[in-house]
Design a protein around this motif. Structure first.
Motif, PDB file in Angstrom:
ATOM      1  N   GLU A 124     -34.546  34.389  40.187  1.00 10.71           N
ATOM      2  CA  GLU A 124     -35.563  34.146  39.171  1.00 10.71           C
ATOM      3  C   GLU A 124     -35.842  35.427  38.402  1.00 10.71           C
ATOM      4  OE1 GLU A 124     -40.038  32.238  38.770  1.00 10.71           O
ATOM      5  OE2 GLU A 124     -38.925  32.077  40.634  1.00 10.71           O
ATOM      6  N   GLY A 125     -35.830  35.314  37.080  1.00 14.87           N
ATOM      7  CA  GLY A 125     -36.157  36.454  36.243  1.00 14.87           C
ATOM      8  C   GLY A 125     -34.993  37.380  35.968  1.00 14.87           C
ATOM      9  N   ILE A 126     -33.823  37.131  36.566  1.00 11.57           N
ATOM     10  CA  ILE A 126     -32.636  37.948  36.341  1.00 11.57           C
ATOM     11  C   ILE A 126     -31.673  37.169  35.453  1.00 11.57           C
ATOM     12  CG2 ILE A 126     -30.692  39.150  37.404  1.00 11.57           C
ATOM     13  CD1 ILE A 126     -33.340  40.401  38.092  1.00 11.57           C
ATOM     14  N   ASN A 127     -31.142  37.817  34.431  1.00 12.33           N
ATOM     15  CA  ASN A 127     -30.208  37.164  33.512  1.00 12.33           C
ATOM     16  C   ASN A 127     -28.775  37.558  33.841  1.00 12.33           C
ATOM     17  OD1 ASN A 127     -32.405  36.098  32.201  1.00 12.33           O
ATOM     18  ND2 ASN A 127     -32.407  37.595  30.564  1.00 12.33           N
ATOM     19  N   PHE A 128     -27.977  36.571  34.239  1.00  7.46           N
ATOM     20  CA  PHE A 128     -26.549  36.805  34.443  1.00  7.46           C
ATOM     21  C   PHE A 128     -25.795  36.220  33.244  1.00  7.46           C
ATOM     22  CE2 PHE A 128     -28.184  36.606  38.859  1.00  7.46           C
ATOM     23  CZ  PHE A 128     -27.826  37.883  39.250  1.00  7.46           C
ATOM     24  N   SER A 129     -26.095  36.773  32.070  1.00  7.67           N
ATOM     25  CA  SER A 129     -25.496  36.229  30.853  1.00  7.67           C
ATOM     26  C   SER A 129     -24.082  36.753  30.655  1.00  7.67           C
ATOM     27  CB  SER A 129     -26.357  36.599  29.641  1.00  7.67           C
ATOM     28  OG  SER A 129     -26.458  38.002  29.526  1.00  7.67           O
ATOM     29  N   ASP A 130     -23.306  36.004  29.882  1.00  6.39           N
ATOM     30  CA  ASP A 130     -21.951  36.391  29.475  1.00  6.39           C
ATOM     31  C   ASP A 130     -21.113  36.767  30.691  1.00  6.39           C
ATOM     32  OD1 ASP A 130     -22.539  35.953  26.725  1.00  6.39           O
ATOM     33  OD2 ASP A 130     -23.594  37.858  26.678  1.00  6.39           O
ATOM     34  N   ARG A 131     -20.521  37.965  30.687  1.00  2.00           N
ATOM     35  CA  ARG A 131     -19.572  38.354  31.721  1.00  2.00           C
ATOM     36  C   ARG A 131     -20.214  38.524  33.099  1.00  2.00           C
ATOM     37  NH1 ARG A 131     -16.632  43.539  29.605  1.00  2.00           N
ATOM     38  NH2 ARG A 131     -15.470  43.235  31.560  1.00  2.00           N
ATOM     39  N   LEU A 132     -21.523  38.687  33.134  1.00  2.00           N
ATOM     40  CA  LEU A 132     -22.194  38.877  34.426  1.00  2.00           C
ATOM     41  C   LEU A 132     -22.255  37.596  35.252  1.00  2.00           C
ATOM     42  CD1 LEU A 132     -25.216  41.198  33.503  1.00  2.00           C
ATOM     43  CD2 LEU A 132     -22.941  41.837  34.305  1.00  2.00           C
ATOM     44  N   GLY A 133     -22.086  36.454  34.607  1.00  2.00           N
ATOM     45  CA  GLY A 133     -22.192  35.194  35.348  1.00  2.00           C
ATOM     46  C   GLY A 133     -21.259  34.134  34.816  1.00  2.00           C
ATOM     47  N   ARG A 134     -19.963  34.345  34.959  1.00  2.37           N
ATOM     48  CA  ARG A 134     -19.006  33.329  34.496  1.00  2.37           C
ATOM     49  C   ARG A 134     -18.912  32.153  35.466  1.00  2.37           C
ATOM     50  NH1 ARG A 134     -19.441  33.935  29.529  1.00  2.37           N
ATOM     51  NH2 ARG A 134     -18.298  35.640  28.529  1.00  2.37           N
ATOM     52  N   CYS A 135     -19.392  32.350  36.689  1.00  2.00           N
ATOM     53  CA  CYS A 135     -19.405  31.242  37.649  1.00  2.00           C
ATOM     54  C   CYS A 135     -20.582  31.435  38.604  1.00  2.00           C
ATOM     55  CB  CYS A 135     -18.103  31.201  38.439  1.00  2.00           C
ATOM     56  SG  CYS A 135     -18.027  29.860  39.660  1.00  2.00           S
ATOM     57  N   VAL A 136     -21.326  30.355  38.849  1.00  2.00           N
ATOM     58  CA  VAL A 136     -22.412  30.347  39.832  1.00  2.00           C
ATOM     59  C   VAL A 136     -22.054  29.337  40.914  1.00  2.00           C
ATOM     60  CG1 VAL A 136     -24.830  29.734  40.253  1.00  2.00           C
ATOM     61  CG2 VAL A 136     -24.219  31.068  38.236  1.00  2.00           C
ATOM     62  N   VAL A 137     -22.111  29.774  42.166  1.00  2.00           N
ATOM     63  CA  VAL A 137     -21.801  28.909  43.303  1.00  2.00           C
ATOM     64  C   VAL A 137     -23.081  28.690  44.109  1.00  2.00           C
ATOM     65  CG1 VAL A 137     -20.381  28.592  45.364  1.00  2.00           C
ATOM     66  CG2 VAL A 137     -19.467  29.862  43.400  1.00  2.00           C
ATOM     67  N   ILE A 138     -23.436  27.438  44.339  1.00  2.00           N
ATOM     68  CA  ILE A 138     -24.577  27.095  45.186  1.00  2.00           C
ATOM     69  C   ILE A 138     -24.021  26.627  46.526  1.00  2.00           C
ATOM     70  CG2 ILE A 138     -26.630  25.673  45.473  1.00  2.00           C
ATOM     71  CD1 ILE A 138     -26.871  27.558  43.136  1.00  2.00           C
ATOM     72  N   VAL A 139     -24.318  27.355  47.589  1.00  2.00           N
ATOM     73  CA  VAL A 139     -23.832  27.017  48.935  1.00  2.00           C
ATOM     74  C   VAL A 139     -24.912  26.230  49.658  1.00  2.00           C
ATOM     75  CG1 VAL A 139     -23.041  27.908  51.151  1.00  2.00           C
ATOM     76  CG2 VAL A 139     -22.367  29.060  49.030  1.00  2.00           C
ATOM     77  N   GLY A 140     -24.661  24.950  49.875  1.00  2.00           N
ATOM     78  CA  GLY A 140     -25.604  24.116  50.610  1.00  2.00           C
ATOM     79  C   GLY A 140     -26.861  23.797  49.833  1.00  2.00           C
ATOM     80  N   LEU A 141     -27.788  23.130  50.497  1.00  2.00           N
ATOM     81  CA  LEU A 141     -29.083  22.770  49.921  1.00  2.00           C
ATOM     82  C   LEU A 141     -30.158  23.602  50.617  1.00  2.00           C
ATOM     83  CD1 LEU A 141     -28.594  18.911  49.769  1.00  2.00           C
ATOM     84  CD2 LEU A 141     -28.854  20.422  47.821  1.00  2.00           C
TER      85      LEU A 141
END
Length: 895
Positions: free
Chosen positions: A759-776
């Motif tokens: 929360e509050g951190i921006n992984f824009s452009d090259r910083l976040g080309r993929c986000v993986v959510i492990v589990g619930l």
């Protein structure tokens, strides 16, 4: 299509875009989703009568700017319609001839226009004065940093005994103060607390009054008019909003035919904050804690005895009324943030905390952080009066509003703090005990018994075999006869007499006297103020609150301790005054889904026609988002359900299996090969992240550990509990944006849902080309607080239906829904870190077979569901790698 036709079409589109932008006075050409969002906000404000809007607009879609454009456009339109309505009323209720009525209307219109013109001219002068001051500051030495230095140590040893008593001794009348002032609903001062009321009256700073007591009619414009209260979680978010507030221009609140100053009118805005952020008195500001600063401030404003040499605060508005008026005008003229108010008050030598109150009646939009809006007592102290006709409440970043309501009503107390409080009280009584009179002696004795009673219960529970649990409040005070004490009366006395402040101040005074100088270290925690807050929670203990205990193990040089905590299980009653009093309430956020909890727990009595929900799409084109559900490593054979394959099951009972953690590592290894630049992985908890890293660090037969292989592909970083995230984030960013070394392709960041990176951190452009959510990331349902919360929802299910009617869903189903929604809001919030603007693109990988169920998917934000690859849950790892490889190649070819 001919060239002429194409040109005409482009011109029509441009005209349509310009018309759309001008409708809400948006400074740029708005996207379709922004137009949809602004229209909804405008309609909720227009319908009024307790309307509620729960609106979701993904990060990167200009949500804050759209909010203010729609709300302020409506406000100016509403003001103009009110003006015309007042003239129409005059016309309809008069029995005079038409020519007389026309003359009356003309005179009234000219009178209001004159007031508007004089007020705007006065504020224009204030703006010019501030520009000149800013230019002068640019040429000279800048003094932008706050200076909160002490006035210098006084010789404590030389202070006479009677001076000590004057400063620290509890007065005979303390705790039984009355006021001779009479207020009524028509008195504009009734907006304010008694303390502020007295000061403003003394200074002659009442709205519509000058220092000489003459009426200033120019200030009556907008005194009882519509106001927008805009709140967000932090001061930094409010500062960003104020920067957005400076972009658009809005039409005058006066009809054009009556507006002598043209068609535009600057916005009147005032930010509100606590004394802790606005106090410019060095001797008060250095006290550190909010409670201590509040008490000392109030102490300085008490009427002094004629023979007393002590002085009050030199910065109160009554000490310099002309500067206070200048503060008011400058604040309304310049769209200030909190830092600007502090600097303005410092320059004018007038208290920004109190002087800002004088600007509240003339403001159109008021910004303030969550705690100041969510507590009714805080609103009253600030002069905020919500009413059904004239108050619009906008809560931004509202995805955590229920937690925020619980937080401002929470209280906690440790055994170590009680021991220190007892010691402080004993020192105070040894010095002043024989001089205490009447109620003061009785109340101090009762407070000591309460401390002893609570300490006895906590000491006995410290050796309990259970490390945590729910507390019966009646058992807390059975020791030492403390249960016979009237806590309402005791707490009232502690607050009104400023006992906590006087006792702790005397202790600090003794410490300074011994050392011979002011201690340069951080002030000690105000334990008696903490105790007072906990007593307040005990006296206000309602059916929706519970008290818990938690044993704290010895660590880091700290002894074993035990903590009592009061937790508000439901925000319904605490939020009721806002829901009932405002004309409209708008909850807005980037990730509000699922919506059901807001309706059930914040607005349970609102009828369906009072509720509006909206989930906007994203501004990115569909091809810029790829959402994949990775249910298993292998694809399911045709004609069979995916559950027959090797499942990714990260439920608590199965996630620690070696095969599950090994398969997760293998999936990430392959993913890091395909994804360029940055990959952010969110785990359900810090404990599980540590467990997985430990498993990956073990060598495998014939191959290096998974951890080493991951580091060979990307630079690997991880979030750790309790540590600062700044250094990790900086190193992660540098690994992606800096020079690549060792042939590695970007970086991999292992984080936690609900942690600092989510929360509050921006992984824009090259910083976040993929986000993986492990589990619930479900909360620990066996934790005492969650267990109590679920039991409360089940027990109150009968009244949980909309409009107060019995709910058709069972209590257990409602509790399960609340539990799942808490989990999925955290998932949505974490995913929202990746896509930050229209040109951004990213892949989202949902790694758990449970993400394939309709129940869970429906709780994802609409824009995330819209990017899902159909049937991905059956295609396994190979299918995902093929799809993502094509996705990223397509982006690379467009560069």
């Amino acid at each position: 299509m001919t060239a002429t036709t194409a040109s005409t079409t482009k011109k029509d589109e441009a005209d349509a875009s310009a018309a759309a932008s001008s409708k809400y006075h948006h400074p740029y050409t708005p996207y379709d989703v922004q137009m949809q969002f602004m229209k909804t906000v405008y309609d909720v404000c227009e319908r009024g009568d307790g309307q509620v809007g729960i609106l979701e607009s993904p990060t990167g879609t200009g949500k804050s700017l759209s909010l203010l454009c729609a709300a302020l456009t409506w406000l100016r339109n509403h003001k103009r319609s009110q003006f015309e309505a007042s003239l129409s009323t005059t016309q309809n209720t008069s029995d005079e001839p038409d020519w007389v009525v026309e003359q009356m209307l003309k005179q009234k219109r000219a009178e209001l226009a004159g007031k508007w013109e004089r007020r705007e001219a006065r504020l224009a002068v204030a703006r010019r004065r501030e520009k000149a001051a800013a230019a002068s500051l640019e040429k000279g030495e800048r003094g932008g940093k706050r200076r909160r230095m002490d006035d210098g140590p006084r010789s404590r040893a030389k202070r006479a005994e009677d001076e000590e008593e004057a400063e620290f001794l509890l007065g005979d009348g303390d705790g039984d103060e009355t006021t001779s002032r009479t207020t009524n609903d028509d008195d504009r001062l009734s907006w304010f607390s008694a303390e502020t009321r007295a000061m403003l009256e003394k200074a002659g700073l009442v709205a519509g009054q000058t220092t000489g007591g003459d009426v200033d009619d120019d200030d009556s414009l907008g005194q009882d008019g519509i106001k927008i209260y805009y709140t967000s979680r932090t001061h930094s978010q409010l500062t960003q909003f104020i920067a957005e507030l400076r972009r658009p221009q809005f039409p005058s609140s006066m009809p054009q035919s009556s507006s002598p100053g043209g068609t535009s009118e600057p916005i009147k805005h005032i930010p509100l904050s606590s004394r802790q952020r606005l106090c410019i008195n060095p001797s008060v500001a250095r006290l550190g804690s909010v409670a201590a600063i509040n008490d000392r401030c109030a102490e300085l404003q008490k009427p002094k005895k004629k023979d007393s040499d002590s002085k009050g605060c030199p910065y109160v508005p009554s000490a310099n009324p002309s500067n206070a008026l200048q503060f008011r005008d400058t604040a309304l003229a310049t769209l200030p943030d909190i830092e600007d108010l502090y600097q303005l008050g410092s320059r004018l030598h007038v208290c920004p905390y109190y002087a800002s109150r004088t600007a509240v009646p003339g403001a159109e939009i008021i910004t303030l952080p969550y705690p100041l809006l969510l507590q009714k007592a805080a609103r009253e102290a600030l002069g905020i009066r919500l009413d059904r006709r004239n108050s619009i409440v906008i809560v931004d970043e509202a995805h955590n509003i229920m937690d925020a309501v619980a937080s401002v009503h929470a209280a906690a107390l440790r055994l170590s703090e009680l021991k220190r409080a007892r010691g402080l009280l004993e020192v105070y009584v040894r010095r002043f005990g024989k001089k205490l009179k009447g109620a003061s002696r009785v109340m101090v004795g009762q407070l000591a018994r309460v401390i002893q009673g609570l300490s006895a219960w906590l000491t006995a529970t410290l050796e309990s075999p259970s490390p945590s649990g729910i507390v019966d409040p009646t058992a807390l005070l059975k020791h030492k006869g403390a249960d016979q004490i009237n806590l309402f009366a005791l707490n009232k006395y502690v607050q009104e007499s400023k006992l906590a402040f006087k006792v702790e101040s005397y202790s600090s005074y003794l410490e300074e006297d011994v050392k011979g100088e002011v201690d340069k270290k951080e002030p000690a925690s105000p334990v008696l103020h903490t105790l007072s807050s906990f007593l307040l929670a005990l006296t206000n203990l309602a059916s929706e609150g519970r008290i818990f205990y938690e044993v704290l193990p010895a660590e880091g040089g700290r002894e074993k301790d035990i903590k009592l905590s009061y937790l508000l299980l439901s925000p319904t009653h605490a939020f009721a005054s806002i829901a009932a009093d405002a004309r409209a309430v708008i909850l807005a956020g980037g990730t509000m889904a699922p919506f059901a909890d807001y309706q059930t727990h914040l607005f349970p009595t609102h009828a369906p026609d009072k509720m509006t929900t909206l989930s906007c799409g994203h501004v990115i084109p569909p091809e810029n988002l790829c959402v994949w559900t990775l249910s298993s490593m292998r694809a399911a054979p045709k004609g069979t359900p995916s559950s027959t394959g090797t499942l990714f099951d990260f439920s608590f009972s199965k996630r620690s299996q070696p095969s599950v953690m090994r398969d997760l590592g293998a999936a990430l290894l392959n993913l890091c090969t395909v994804v360029p630049d940055g990959v952010v992985v969110f785990f359900p908890s810090y404990g599980y992240l540590d467990e997985v890293v430990q498993a990956w660090s073990k060598p495998e037969e014939g191959r290096p550990p998974i951890w080493d292989r991951l580091q060979a592909k990307k630079a690997v970083f991880r979030e750790t509990k309790g540590a600062s995230s700044d250094d990790v984030l900086a190193a992660y960013s540098n690994a992606i944006l800096g020079e690549q070394k060792g042939g590695r392709n970007g970086a991999l960041l292992l984080s936690v849902v609900g942690g600092k990176m989510s929360e509050g951190i921006n992984f824009s452009d090259r910083l976040g080309r993929c986000v993986v959510i492990v589990g619930l990331p479900f909360p620990n349902i066996h934790a005492p607080d969650w267990k109590a919360r679920m039991e409360y929802i089940e027990s109150t299910a009968g009244a949980a239906g909309t409009g107060g009617t019995p709910s058709s869903a069972s209590g257990k189903e409602l509790a399960r829904e609340y539990y799942e929604n808490a989990c999925m809001r955290a998932v949505n919030q974490s995913i929202g870190r990746a896509i930050r603007h229209r040109a951004d693109y990213a892949a989202i990988v949902l790694c758990d077979h449970r993400f394939s169920s309709a129940r869970i998917r429906n709780k994802l934000s609409a824009w995330i569901r819209g990017g899902m690859v159909s049937g991905s849950e059956d295609k396994g790892l190979a299918g995902m790698l093929g799809t993502l490889g094509q996705f990223y190649r397509g982006k690379a070819e467009k560069k």
